[in-house]
Design a protein around this motif. Sequence first.
Motif, PDB file in Angstrom:
ATOM      1  N   ALA A 293       0.987  -1.219   0.007  1.00 55.58           N
ATOM      2  CA  ALA A 293       0.229  -0.084   0.086  1.00 55.58           C
ATOM      3  C   ALA A 293       0.759   1.072   0.237  1.00 55.58           C
ATOM      4  N   TYR A 294       0.481   2.400  -0.875  1.00 56.57           N
ATOM      5  CA  TYR A 294       1.402   3.359  -0.788  1.00 56.57           C
ATOM      6  C   TYR A 294       0.606   4.916  -0.456  1.00 56.57           C
ATOM      7  N   LEU A 295       1.372   5.540   0.225  1.00 56.72           N
ATOM      8  CA  LEU A 295       0.639   6.989   0.392  1.00 56.72           C
ATOM      9  C   LEU A 295       1.888   7.851  -0.142  1.00 56.72           C
ATOM     10  N   VAL A 296       1.946   8.236  -1.253  1.00 57.65           N
ATOM     11  CA  VAL A 296       2.681   8.894  -1.834  1.00 57.65           C
ATOM     12  C   VAL A 296       2.523   9.715  -3.056  1.00 57.65           C
ATOM     13  N   SER A 297       3.173  10.719  -3.487  1.00 60.44           N
ATOM     14  CA  SER A 297       3.226  11.548  -4.945  1.00 60.44           C
ATOM     15  C   SER A 297       2.558  12.800  -4.577  1.00 60.44           C
ATOM     16  N   CYS A 298       2.697  13.456  -5.455  1.00 62.38           N
ATOM     17  CA  CYS A 298       2.069  14.783  -5.532  1.00 62.38           C
ATOM     18  C   CYS A 298       0.594  15.042  -5.517  1.00 62.38           C
ATOM     19  N   THR A 299      -0.098  13.792  -5.759  1.00 59.88           N
ATOM     20  CA  THR A 299      -1.508  13.694  -5.670  1.00 59.88           C
ATOM     21  C   THR A 299      -2.089  13.767  -4.562  1.00 59.88           C
ATOM     22  N   ASN A 300      -1.701  12.893  -3.522  1.00 66.92           N
ATOM     23  CA  ASN A 300      -2.388  12.617  -2.186  1.00 66.92           C
ATOM     24  C   ASN A 300      -1.420  12.510  -0.955  1.00 66.92           C
ATOM     25  N   GLY A 321       2.076  -9.342   6.228  1.00 64.64           N
ATOM     26  CA  GLY A 321       2.181  -9.626   4.974  1.00 64.64           C
ATOM     27  C   GLY A 321       2.004  -8.488   3.841  1.00 64.64           C
ATOM     28  N   VAL A 322       1.777  -7.224   4.715  1.00 70.25           N
ATOM     29  CA  VAL A 322       1.606  -6.045   3.837  1.00 70.25           C
ATOM     30  C   VAL A 322       2.407  -5.036   4.245  1.00 70.25           C
ATOM     31  N   GLU A 323       3.014  -4.459   3.134  1.00 68.44           N
ATOM     32  CA  GLU A 323       4.035  -3.442   3.215  1.00 68.44           C
ATOM     33  C   GLU A 323       3.407  -2.104   2.886  1.00 68.44           C
ATOM     34  N   PHE A 324       3.522  -1.005   4.027  1.00 69.56           N
ATOM     35  CA  PHE A 324       2.947   0.314   3.854  1.00 69.56           C
ATOM     36  C   PHE A 324       3.984   1.258   3.714  1.00 69.56           C
ATOM     37  N   TYR A 325       3.885   1.947   2.781  1.00 69.60           N
ATOM     38  CA  TYR A 325       4.891   3.036   2.250  1.00 69.60           C
ATOM     39  C   TYR A 325       4.260   4.204   2.413  1.00 69.60           C
ATOM     40  N   VAL A 326       5.075   5.233   2.981  1.00 70.09           N
ATOM     41  CA  VAL A 326       4.654   6.768   3.208  1.00 70.09           C
ATOM     42  C   VAL A 326       5.764   7.584   2.871  1.00 70.09           C
ATOM     43  N   ALA A 327       5.231   8.586   2.120  1.00 65.52           N
ATOM     44  CA  ALA A 327       6.452   9.813   1.689  1.00 65.52           C
ATOM     45  C   ALA A 327       5.469  11.227   1.811  1.00 65.52           C
TER      46      ALA A 327
END
Length: 544
Positions: A293-300, A321-327
């Motif tokens: 799962a990803y919470l990244v980018s110029c959008t959100n 078992g889930v990898e959650f990435y945040v930037a």
Amino acid sequence: MQKLCRVGAPTWRRGRRAFATVTGSLPRQPQTVIEKVVQKYAVDFPEGQAVKAGDYVMIRPEHVMTHDNTGPVISKFKSIGASKIHNTSQPVFTLDHDVQNKSTKNLAKYASIEAFARRHSLDFYPSGRGIGHQVLVEEGYAFPHTLTVASDSHSNMYGGVGCVGTPIVPALSIDDRLTIANMTTEWGALAGVFPVDERTLAYYDKAVKAMELRTFSSPSNFIPPPPEHPRINRHRVHELRQSNLQSDPDAEYSSHLIFDLSSLVPHVSGPNSVKVSTPLPVLEEARIAIHKAYLVSCTNSRVSDLAAAAAVLKGRKVAPGVEFYVAAASSVVQQESERLGDWETLVLSGAKVLPAGCGPCIGLGTGLLEEGQTGISATNRNYKGRMGHPKAQAYLASPAVVAASAIKGYICSPDSLNAESLPKTNTPIFSISDVPPQAQAQTTGSNPILSGFPTTFSGPLLFAPQDNLNTDGIYPGKYTYQDDITLEQLRPGFAPLVASIRDKDVTAVIEDTKRGVILVSGYNFGTGSSREQAATALKAAGVP
């Protein structure tokens, strides 16, 4: 620096440019706010002619942003024999895409870009400062009623603050407007611009106050206040209030699109297509397991987005078992999120922190989707292979849905969403009102053809029968920031194919006709990232 653009939809520094304007010798031509802004920045446009949707214009933007692709720009600058930049306040360099790459080659590239910026006194933002689009908003390069361009298709985002780079729900926050404006590029729009209203002005009032309080000052102890920000300051915001640009009441639009947002059900896009969208309640029933799962980018990935995800995750853990990435979208966003406590909530839930920048969204750095994996992301694009392996599945959703899915291990809604309260229809209600042809005024003139431009094109046809073939399919994103890649490395079979078709062309040469292989594609060819390499690769392969 000038740029050729097409007006597709509806000065601050004095003495810097001569703008084309509408003269009083011709009848007034009503214009939209976008047409008015483009008019201000048009150069060599026929005198007295109003810029209208559909016109091709040469523009001199307020600012021009480049990011990691500044390396090839510098090479081009040197190859034409240039030694000095005419307007050093125009370019902005932001290193934001391949920021996780610590190889000697990439670090040397970043160092050379910074050295070039210092040598020519250009504004430069290093790796870690944040995504260029967010930085341009925070630092005032993207400012209401200006025209700023960038070497990236998500510069549409600047429309969230009324910068050309549609009036849509004035009640939306600036963060929400930036997200919607960012996504207009996926609709095929050249710009998505919100009106500058009281909410916009309040945003800048708050930003000015923050700028003024960024350091401690005490007149009694002879500690002066910080210097005025060159772009976000009281004088400039006051001028904006006094001369707020508006569309003319009788301005022309091809159509009016009206959405009933009360009929809208949360949707998830995918897999592997922005244009394939499924109502969240329907997709949730399928219990599609995710690996990342990803919470990244110029959008959100702004302050409110991180807060929305933190509200869902508070006191809970990411599923095994889930990898959650945040930037964060920028270092400023991360600092504010840390101050509010949301960043800590995300980290304690098990999120893996990445530096402020692009990263997985464009398939760079840590956490990419592997073969057979499924991911859900609060980003803007999920083309096949963009976020990792071509045989992975990528979905797009809101920050709250991404966070909820990370907790439960499958695509789902947050617990706070009451399914019973949602509209019973899965299709939003909307209407389109076309403008009658007789209501459209005639243009005041025609655009001249550039000297030497061929009047006709001729040659054999090469068919690419696929709709929505995006630039990732023409020039894969993983090659975009490899400055030394050759055509043979990229597509060893395509260039010989074009050459063989061209060599078989034995038709007679006609005067003033451009010869070459003519590529014919399906609908919406070249959608997605506005990477120059997609066009130059075709040209290098023999498609003029």
